[in-house]
Design an enzyme around this catalytic site. Sequence first.
Site, PDB file in Angstrom:
ATOM      1  N   GLY A 140       0.803  -1.218   0.000  1.00 21.34           N
ATOM      2  CA  GLY A 140       0.000   0.000   0.000  1.00 21.34           C
ATOM      3  C   GLY A 140       0.837   1.271   0.000  1.00 21.34           C
ATOM      4  N   GLY A 142       2.151   2.770  -2.651  1.00 21.01           N
ATOM      5  CA  GLY A 142       2.147   3.481  -3.928  1.00 21.01           C
ATOM      6  C   GLY A 142       3.246   3.028  -4.869  1.00 21.01           C
ATOM      7  N   SER A 145       2.516  -2.602  -5.154  1.00 25.42           N
ATOM      8  CA  SER A 145       2.577  -3.925  -4.531  1.00 25.42           C
ATOM      9  C   SER A 145       1.495  -4.825  -5.113  1.00 25.42           C
ATOM     10  CB  SER A 145       2.424  -3.815  -3.016  1.00 25.42           C
ATOM     11  OG  SER A 145       1.271  -3.062  -2.670  1.00 25.42           O
ATOM     12  N   ASP A 190       0.840   0.048 -14.272  1.00 25.40           N
ATOM     13  CA  ASP A 190       1.520  -0.716 -13.229  1.00 25.40           C
ATOM     14  C   ASP A 190       1.757  -2.172 -13.645  1.00 25.40           C
ATOM     15  OD1 ASP A 190       1.096   1.676 -11.981  1.00 25.40           O
ATOM     16  OD2 ASP A 190      -0.356   0.922 -10.516  1.00 25.40           O
TER      17      ASP A 190
HETATM   18  C1  GAF Z   1      -2.455   3.916  -9.987  1.00 23.88           C
HETATM   19  C2  GAF Z   1      -3.072   3.150 -11.143  1.00 23.88           C
HETATM   20  F1  GAF Z   1      -3.099   1.820 -10.877  1.00 23.88           F
HETATM   21  C3  GAF Z   1      -2.324   3.400 -12.446  1.00 23.88           C
HETATM   22  O1  GAF Z   1      -3.003   2.784 -13.512  1.00 23.88           O
HETATM   23  C4  GAF Z   1      -2.168   4.918 -12.707  1.00 23.88           C
HETATM   24  O2  GAF Z   1      -3.394   5.481 -13.138  1.00 23.88           O
HETATM   25  C5  GAF Z   1      -1.650   5.623 -11.453  1.00 23.88           C
HETATM   26  O3  GAF Z   1      -2.408   5.317 -10.308  1.00 23.88           O
HETATM   27  C6  GAF Z   1      -1.646   7.117 -11.619  1.00 23.88           C
HETATM   28  O4  GAF Z   1      -0.768   7.495 -12.626  1.00 23.88           O
HETATM   29  O5  GAF Z   1      -1.167   3.439  -9.717  1.00 23.88           O
END
Ligand code: GAF
Length: 399
Positions: A140, A142, A145, A190
Amino acid sequence: GEARAGAPGGGAEALAREAQRLFLRTFPGLEPCVAVAAPGRVNLIGEHTDYNRGLVLPMALPMVTVVVGCKSEDGVISLLTTAMEADEPRCLEFPVPSKVNPLNPGVPRWANYVKGIIQHYRARPLTGFKAVIASDVPLGGGLSSSASLEVAMYTFLQQICPDDGDLVAKAQTCQKAEHTFASVPCGIMDQFISVMGRKDHALLIDCRSLEVTPVPLTDPNLVVLITNSNVRHTLSGSEYSTRRSQCEAAAKALGKESLRCATMADLEALKASLDAEVYRRARHVITEIKRTTEAAEALKTGNYGQFGKLMVESHCSLRDDYDVSCQELDELVVAAMDGEGVFGSRMTGGGFGGCTVTLVETTAVEKTMQRIKDRYRGTATFYITKPSPGAYVMKLSGF
Ligand code: GAF
């Protein structure tokens, strides 16, 4: 605040050994014959642009989630994790899903990512299996994970029930798991970087075409410093979907397929008829896509001063127009910027807590961390990181 140098590979090996020990203790008599790892990520610039079909510039981290395990013939999936919230049980067993008996989200929360992957996995038939999960991606925080868990789980399933090996479809399936089992309408960034990450490179990803441009990041005079605020404000989930809807509303009002296709001139022309908040959301996205293009160019040419300036502009836009920063992140950025040798700093990821990313001269890292520690009212944790590979199967030597 403690500095941890991210040693690519070293962390993963240690985690896999820990997972293996746990496996042998939990499932006596069985041999864990598969081990995989998938990284977390830090985004250098291009925030909240992915679901607007824009550009992002993340790199995969040395921190990973590992899955160690083996097939079983009993039709049961048995899981044990060491990467869960303190209030959750760490074990779970359920039958291999079927058409009449699909998996559904529920508790424990950590298992939703795993269940989502199993449910949406692109090859069949799945057998039962036993697996242990371990991670050094801060939970959690950012740094993705959850995406690293999804991609690690998918990579594990590829070993026991091979799919066609299509990596884009793999990332998209992991994104779908997040949408349907974690109820987060995330973009592709991500999961994509966790699959595709490349050692020594940040990746400029075009989230419309999914074209990838690797940008080398190996200058020994340059450090990517991550600072964890160690706070997470609970509104992150609901606010995320609100932002996404506002962007879609703005694109619709502009008559565009997505904000990727809109210019600031388009937006200004419609300003009077747009809700003021929707206008600011769109302004962030449109300017952020432009900044990301320019930042990738600046990084390629070694213009770190320019890159850093764009990072700070990105932070201000996320703070003032997109409203996804928070006091703690703002404080960390101010503290980071207030010294010699720092090119730029900004919040990274979804926002409302989590981490900042700072680009700093190697000779200035120690002082920068000290300054942040001194000024930040909370407790900061530091990670000095290097761009690392995407998900991989680990060698079984030592098993
Ligand atoms: C989170 C989301 F999972 C990503 O897809 C992206 O939108 C991000 O926020 C913001 O850039 O990590």
